[in-house]
Design a protein around this motif. Structure first.
Motif, PDB file in Angstrom:
ATOM      1  N   UNK A 300      13.231   0.369  -7.778  1.00  0.00           N
ATOM      2  CA  UNK A 300      13.629   0.417  -6.362  1.00  0.00           C
ATOM      3  C   UNK A 300      12.484  -0.093  -5.507  1.00  0.00           C
ATOM      4  N   UNK A 301      12.752  -1.162  -4.749  1.00  0.00           N
ATOM      5  CA  UNK A 301      11.758  -1.750  -3.855  1.00  0.00           C
ATOM      6  C   UNK A 301      12.163  -1.440  -2.423  1.00  0.00           C
ATOM      7  N   UNK A 302      11.336  -0.685  -1.728  1.00  0.00           N
ATOM      8  CA  UNK A 302      11.575  -0.348  -0.330  1.00  0.00           C
ATOM      9  C   UNK A 302      10.777  -1.305   0.557  1.00  0.00           C
ATOM     10  N   UNK A 307       5.729   0.234  10.147  1.00  0.00           N
ATOM     11  CA  UNK A 307       4.990   1.078   9.193  1.00  0.00           C
ATOM     12  C   UNK A 307       5.737   2.372   8.916  1.00  0.00           C
ATOM     13  N   UNK A 308       5.824   2.743   7.668  1.00  0.00           N
ATOM     14  CA  UNK A 308       6.502   3.979   7.274  1.00  0.00           C
ATOM     15  C   UNK A 308       5.511   5.137   7.301  1.00  0.00           C
ATOM     16  N   UNK A 309       5.929   6.244   7.865  1.00  0.00           N
ATOM     17  CA  UNK A 309       5.049   7.408   7.997  1.00  0.00           C
ATOM     18  C   UNK A 309       5.185   8.390   6.849  1.00  0.00           C
ATOM     19  N   UNK A 310       6.143   8.159   5.942  1.00  0.00           N
ATOM     20  CA  UNK A 310       6.366   9.070   4.822  1.00  0.00           C
ATOM     21  C   UNK A 310       6.741   8.253   3.588  1.00  0.00           C
ATOM     22  N   UNK A 311       6.841   8.933   2.461  1.00  0.00           N
ATOM     23  CA  UNK A 311       7.272   8.262   1.240  1.00  0.00           C
ATOM     24  C   UNK A 311       8.755   7.926   1.372  1.00  0.00           C
ATOM     25  N   UNK A 312       9.143   6.671   1.239  1.00  0.00           N
ATOM     26  CA  UNK A 312      10.558   6.318   1.446  1.00  0.00           C
ATOM     27  C   UNK A 312      11.447   6.844   0.330  1.00  0.00           C
ATOM     28  N   UNK A 313      12.690   7.115   0.688  1.00  0.00           N
ATOM     29  CA  UNK A 313      13.716   7.555  -0.261  1.00  0.00           C
ATOM     30  C   UNK A 313      14.985   6.744  -0.018  1.00  0.00           C
ATOM     31  N   UNK A 314      15.916   6.823  -0.952  1.00  0.00           N
ATOM     32  CA  UNK A 314      17.167   6.096  -0.799  1.00  0.00           C
ATOM     33  C   UNK A 314      17.976   6.630   0.385  1.00  0.00           C
ATOM     34  N   UNK A 315      17.839   7.896   0.662  1.00  0.00           N
ATOM     35  CA  UNK A 315      18.637   8.478   1.750  1.00  0.00           C
ATOM     36  C   UNK A 315      18.243   7.895   3.098  1.00  0.00           C
ATOM     37  N   UNK A 406       2.101   0.296   3.434  1.00  0.00           N
ATOM     38  CA  UNK A 406       2.615   0.640   4.762  1.00  0.00           C
ATOM     39  C   UNK A 406       4.024   0.098   4.995  1.00  0.00           C
ATOM     40  N   UNK A 407       4.345  -1.067   4.410  1.00  0.00           N
ATOM     41  CA  UNK A 407       5.649  -1.674   4.644  1.00  0.00           C
ATOM     42  C   UNK A 407       6.412  -1.958   3.355  1.00  0.00           C
ATOM     43  N   UNK A 408       5.785  -1.821   2.186  1.00  0.00           N
ATOM     44  CA  UNK A 408       6.445  -2.090   0.902  1.00  0.00           C
ATOM     45  C   UNK A 408       6.108  -0.956  -0.063  1.00  0.00           C
ATOM     46  N   UNK A 409       7.111  -0.502  -0.818  1.00  0.00           N
ATOM     47  CA  UNK A 409       6.920   0.527  -1.838  1.00  0.00           C
ATOM     48  C   UNK A 409       7.736   0.160  -3.067  1.00  0.00           C
ATOM     49  N   UNK A 410       7.271   0.636  -4.223  1.00  0.00           N
ATOM     50  CA  UNK A 410       8.008   0.431  -5.467  1.00  0.00           C
ATOM     51  C   UNK A 410       7.969   1.734  -6.270  1.00  0.00           C
TER      52      UNK A 410
END
Length: 511
Positions: A300-302, A307-315, A406-410
């Motif tokens: 899953x690539x977010x 900038x995201x302030x928390x760990x992203x989730x699918x929800x 900050x803008x991309x997560x895996x």
């Protein structure tokens, strides 16, 4: 230096800019060489990048400075959902790393005029750091854990030409790039601005060292992870209940990518265990027949333009009200094997000492400790079984460590699908699926010390010599000996306790 910017661009504008760039002729010839480099090579933490920049001007021209930097940049975009701007998108550029190579004055031509046809050489030396500077993540985060994650170097993402043509399962909406950039700059006297005469870059693939983290704390309300599931089974289409089966699995250890410098071709492997428990509805019921157990890894690539302030989730990424971020999922099948031969272990209810209840007996709890704990006896016992599941990363994909920028997560999720067959006819096989958090780490070259340049080695030697330089200890003069006076004579007792510090007085009439 770190920058973050977002803008709305159009596809038509990018095509026009590309055509204009292709129409330019007579540009300065620039070559960026990298020592010991080969196609497909991967760099990691503490690796040194040394090489030269060769610049040849087509005609004599004046310049003011040469800028050589090692930069890491994350680029994302989100398509516009507005019906009036169907071809537009919101783009974000986050420059999280910028290391500047200083150039000595003696290395420049004097005066700073590049002669036509002459090649000028500028060496550079960089060391890939193990962490980013705090200013690379200056936005507000919900916890220190998120800030620390954003200050770790992310791996290269979306650069298929640098990874041997294999996909890393990243969408076009997210890209992380490392490159050695060179700019030739001239100061414009008319308005005092710097004008870039020519620029070039050499892309490199970076997979930093990532240590294995502690198991993820999964919230019960979390929708993207399912560690345990219970399913009711029937004997047949019109028959009664067979019982309940519970399938659960713990988080496996991390899959550790080998160091790029090692010659070992062994694939990253870990192991997890699937625990089964069958509670029969009747004493005569037996465990169902198991079918196939399939395993998949979902990457899953977010991506976000803010900038995201928390760990992203699918929800939160797939919320219908969220227009600044999204998620892209890609699955890779690992294996599918028959587990029909798994052996079940029967656990019969065992009576324990204790006071009798209304039904005349008690049994100990399955989860009790050595002390006497009793629960009412159930109608029947239960069965348990376990299945060892090996997990090996396939070599047809390019795998990157788990990371949060900050803008991309895996992140990675291990999907386990178990099929269960009931003895009755006309009842289709039941499927139980689990979604387990899976972490991918990277060994890197943490034990490898970066080599020093001649200047750095000389500076380190000078500091060592200064540390071991002999010191002379002098005896203090007679005027300074025996003249110490304590200036504070107050009692150390708290206020209003002074009476207790006085000497005891005799009591009148005492013997």
């Amino acid at each position: 230096m770190t920058s973050y910017s977002a803008s709305i661009t159009s596809n038509a504008g990018s095509i026009a800019a590309y055509a204009k760039k292709m129409s330019q002729t007579g540009r300065t010839d620039m070559e960026i060489t990298l020592d010991d480099h080969a196609d497909g090579k991967t760099y990691t933490t503490f690796d040194t990048l040394t090489g030269q920049v060769l610049i040849t001007a087509p005609h004599t021209s004046r310049f003011d400075s040469i800028q050589i930097t090692l930069e890491g940049t994350a680029r994302t975009y989100v398509d516009s959902l507005s019906p009036t701007a169907a071809n537009s998108k919101t783009t974000a550029i986050h420059r999280f790393l910028k290391m500047v190579m200083p150039i000595q004055e003696s290395e420049y031509p004097q005066p700073r005029i590049a002669e036509a046809g002459r090649t000028y050489t500028f060496p550079y030396h960089f060391v890939i750091p193990d962490q980013l500077l705090p200013r690379s993540c200056s936005h507000t985060c919900t916890s220190d854990h998120v800030s620390e994650a954003h200050l770790q170097l992310p791996p290269s993402l979306g650069e298929r030409e640098l990874s041997g043509g294999r996909s890393d399962m990243a969408p076009d909406m997210s890209q992380i790039q490392y490159a050695i950039r060179v700019k030739v700059v001239r100061h414009r006297e008319s308005d005092g601005k710097d004008v870039m005469l020519v620029e070039g870059q050499k892309k490199i693939r970076v997979v930093p060292a990532v240590a294995e983290a502690a198991p993820l704390s999964v919230n019960v309300s979390e929708d993207q992870f399912v560690l345990s599931k219970t399913k009711s089974l029937k004997k047949g289409m019109f028959s009664g209940k067979l019982g309940k089966i519970t399938v659960s699995a713990a988080q496996p250890g991390a899959l550790i990518l080998p160091s790029p410098s090692t010659s070992d071709s062994k694939l990253a492997t870990t192991m997890t265990t699937v625990q089964l428990r069958f509670d029969p509805h009747e004493t005569s019921s037996r465990p169902p027949r198991l079918g196939a157990l399939g395993t998949k890894i979902k990457a899953s690539t977010f991506f976000a333009v803010r900038p995201t302030s928390s760990i992203p989730t699918h929800r939160n990424a797939q919320s219908q009200f969220e227009i600044t971020r999204g998620v892209y999922d890609s699955s890779v099948s690992l294996s599918s094997r028959c587990v029909e031969s798994v052996q079940w272990t029967e656990h019969k209810p065992t009576s324990r000492r204790g006071s009798e209840s209304s039904d005349g007996s008690y049994v100990s709890s399955d989860f009790s400790d050595s002390s006497e704990h009793f629960i009412p006896k159930s109608n029947s016992g239960y069965y348990t079984a376990s299945i060892l599941v090996p997990i090996t990363l396939p070599s047809n994909k390019t795998w990157v460590p788990t990371f949060h920028n900050c803008v991309v997560s895996r992140i990675y999720i291990l999907n386990l699908a178990l099929s269960i067959h009931t003895p009755g006819a006309g009842v289709p096989a039941s499927n139980v699926s689990l979604h387990i958090p899976l972490q991918i780490a990277a060994a890197g070259n943490q034990t490898h010390r970066p080599s020093l340049t001649a200047a750095e080695a000389a500076l380190e030697l000078a500091e060592v010599n200064e540390f071991f330089r002999p010191r002379v200890l002098e005896v203090p003069s007679e005027t300074m000996v025996g003249n110490s006076v304590l200036a504070h004579h107050a009692t150390e007792l708290p206020p209003s306790y002074e009476d207790f510090s006085r000497a005891p007085r005799p009591i009148a009439g005492a013997c």
